[in-house]
Each structure stands twice: as structure tokens, then as C-alpha cells.
Design an enzyme around this catalytic site. Sequence first.
Site, short mmCIF file in Angstrom:
data_model
loop_
_atom_site.label_atom_id
_atom_site.label_comp_id
_atom_site.label_asym_id
_atom_site.label_seq_id
_atom_site.Cartn_x
_atom_site.Cartn_y
_atom_site.Cartn_z
N ASP A 10 13.59 31.46 27.85
CA ASP A 10 12.50 31.15 26.67
C ASP A 10 10.99 31.60 27.36
O ASP A 10 10.74 31.71 28.72
CB ASP A 10 12.36 30.06 26.13
CG ASP A 10 11.24 29.69 24.97
OD1 ASP A 10 11.19 30.56 24.24
OD2 ASP A 10 10.66 28.96 24.98
N SER A 11 10.12 31.70 26.55
CA SER A 11 8.79 32.10 27.07
C SER A 11 8.32 30.74 27.72
O SER A 11 7.20 30.97 28.51
CB SER A 11 8.02 32.39 25.70
OG SER A 11 8.03 31.35 24.67
N CYS A 73 15.02 31.98 22.47
CA CYS A 73 13.74 32.17 21.89
C CYS A 73 13.82 32.98 20.76
O CYS A 73 14.44 34.19 21.00
CB CYS A 73 12.93 32.97 23.19
SG CYS A 73 11.18 33.44 22.47
N GLU A 152 3.78 23.40 23.84
CA GLU A 152 3.45 23.55 25.62
C GLU A 152 2.61 22.77 25.89
O GLU A 152 2.80 22.23 27.24
CB GLU A 152 3.05 24.85 25.67
CG GLU A 152 4.04 26.24 25.60
CD GLU A 152 5.10 26.21 26.56
OE1 GLU A 152 4.78 26.07 27.63
OE2 GLU A 152 6.16 26.42 26.29
N CYS A 184 11.69 28.89 15.79
CA CYS A 184 11.04 28.90 16.76
C CYS A 184 11.68 27.99 17.66
O CYS A 184 11.74 26.38 17.01
CB CYS A 184 9.72 28.97 16.71
SG CYS A 184 8.90 28.83 18.44
N HIS A 186 10.41 26.16 20.03
CA HIS A 186 9.65 25.11 20.47
C HIS A 186 9.55 24.07 19.17
O HIS A 186 9.16 22.89 19.69
CB HIS A 186 8.22 25.72 20.38
CG HIS A 186 7.88 26.32 21.97
ND1 HIS A 186 8.44 27.60 22.12
CD2 HIS A 186 7.22 26.04 22.88
CE1 HIS A 186 8.02 27.99 23.57
NE2 HIS A 186 7.25 27.05 23.79
N1 DGL Z 1 10.11 29.86 21.61
C1 DGL Z 1 9.71 30.88 20.97
C2 DGL Z 1 10.46 31.31 19.99
O1 DGL Z 1 11.57 30.81 19.67
C3 DGL Z 1 8.31 31.37 20.74
C4 DGL Z 1 7.11 30.94 21.45
C5 DGL Z 1 6.26 31.79 21.96
O2 DGL Z 1 5.59 32.38 20.94
O3 DGL Z 1 6.52 32.15 22.96
O4 DGL Z 1 10.17 32.08 19.05
#
Ligand code: DGL
Length: 275
Positions: A10-11, A73, A152, A184, A186
Site C-alpha cells: 500500500d502507499s 490499496c 497515517e 480506501c 486506510h
Molecule cells: N490506501 C489507499 C487506498 O486504498 C489510499 C491512500 C492514499 O491516497 O495513498 O486507496
Amino acid sequence: MSDAPIGIFDSGVGGLSVWRQVVHHLPAESVVYLADQAHVPYGQRCASEIQHYCSAIAEQLLQLGCKAIVVACNTASAIALEPLRCAFPSVPILGLEPAVKPAVELTRSGVVGVMATPATFQGELYRATVGRWAGDVRVVEQVCIGLADLVEQGELEGERCDAVLRGFLQPMLQAGADTVVLGCTHYPFVIEAIRRLGGPSLAVLDPAPAVARHLGEVLGREGVLRAAAPDQRGDRHRFFTTGDAHRFDRAVARLVGASCRSEQLAWHNGQLRRA
Ligand code: DGL
């Protein structure tokens, strides 16, 4: 090959919401988790940039011996899933898409809300998912700029978090949504706050458990599922970050209750290297 680890990336910390479900559903497996925190958030970056990061990360996970990759992600999946599958055909690559189908099946008001990043909504994958499953259900898109950043930063509760979430929930609730999709990875880390603010009649969907089950099916089909045995737990999970390793260790402990000593990766001329 079945003893090889699963790669998840993931990011940032968001994909840990998928990691915890994979570890729960497939307890015999070992997992390599990679967080590209040097570039988080991905959600407002351009497609070519995201594609480039994802392909370097997939290459790194394959070098680490992964037998399958989960793009944990939605943003990266929306932009890079198909290119990754073409570039790395030797391993199964699974992605995440907003859980529009279960939301459409669940809604009684005929309106569902989807919370995601701008890049996810712009991607082909999202359009195709809505086109395929929405039917006559109205889908209200809510771009949630800044929410992944709050997660984050570890800001999962409190007044500022509530105010941000209220701002995102209000348009969906006003439109009559009774079901909200977390598009998302997160966002499941603030699911309790979303449920509290949305009220008891709002259903909030996290796709991660379904992804973990699907991963088990794919590994089984490929003949690389590690047999579950009580003395054979995949306890050698590894964590990598392109950000600050100590900070990431604390986030892993806080978000999924795992203690880890993550390993540092760094970007050099567009490629990932062990620091
Ligand atoms: N976790 C990422 C997702 O599922 C997004 C977060 C980001 O913008 O990096 O889209």
C-alpha cells in the site's frame, strides 16, 4: 513454493487493514508487507507516477520470493492492477475495488455512498464496477481528501477527526444513503467513528475480509496454499517501509497490535533498494 510468503503493499499503513484479515484467515501463511510511505498519499498523484511506483514495488516483492501479491490499496488497484498483471504474469496479483456489489445487495433505501480518493474514482476499475453492479441503485461518490493522511498520522479519534468525517458523511446521508462503502484501505481504521457518526441505521462495508477469503481460494487453486497446522504458524511476517522505520513500527503496533522491526527501503533513481 507454498512456503513462500504473500506480498502485500500500500502507499502506507492502510493496507494493514487487509494484512490483519489475511493473517486472520490464513494463519499458516507468512506475509511481507511493504508501505511506500515516501510517497503517501497516492490518491492525488497522477496515473503514470502511481504505475511506476507499483511496478517497482511488485518487482521488489518478487525479489523477496513472494508467491502472490495483494495490491492492498484501492488507488493503486484502480490505476495499476492490469498493467501489473501484464508485467508480472508468473504470480497471481489481487487488487481491491470498492465493494459496490455487496452494498447494492444490502441497501434498502436505493442509495449507497462510496468513500475513496480522487484517483480511485477516476480509474477504469471503479467505472466498470459501478457500471456492472449498480443497476438502478444511486451511487453517491464522496472524495475524501485528507482522510488517509489523518490515519497515517495516527489521528483515529477526537474532535478534528470527527469534524472531517462529518463533512464527508453529511452529503451521503443527505442523499439518503443507508450503506457506505469504504473504498480506501486506510478508512477501516476509523470505521468505529464512522459508525458512531452515521448512526445505527447506516451499514458500513469494509471489503478486506472478502479479499482475504478470495486470496485463500486463489492460492488453493494455484496449489500454493500453505496447509494450516497449529505448529506451523506463519510467524515470520516481514515489514518494509520507504518512510521512517521506527514510526512505522509504532503504527503497526497501534493499528494491528503486531510488534515488528520493519526494514528500511529507499528510492534511488526510480528503483527500490535496501537501505
Ligand atoms: N490506501 C489507499 C487506498 O486504498 C489510499 C491512500 C492514499 O491516497 O495513498 O486507496
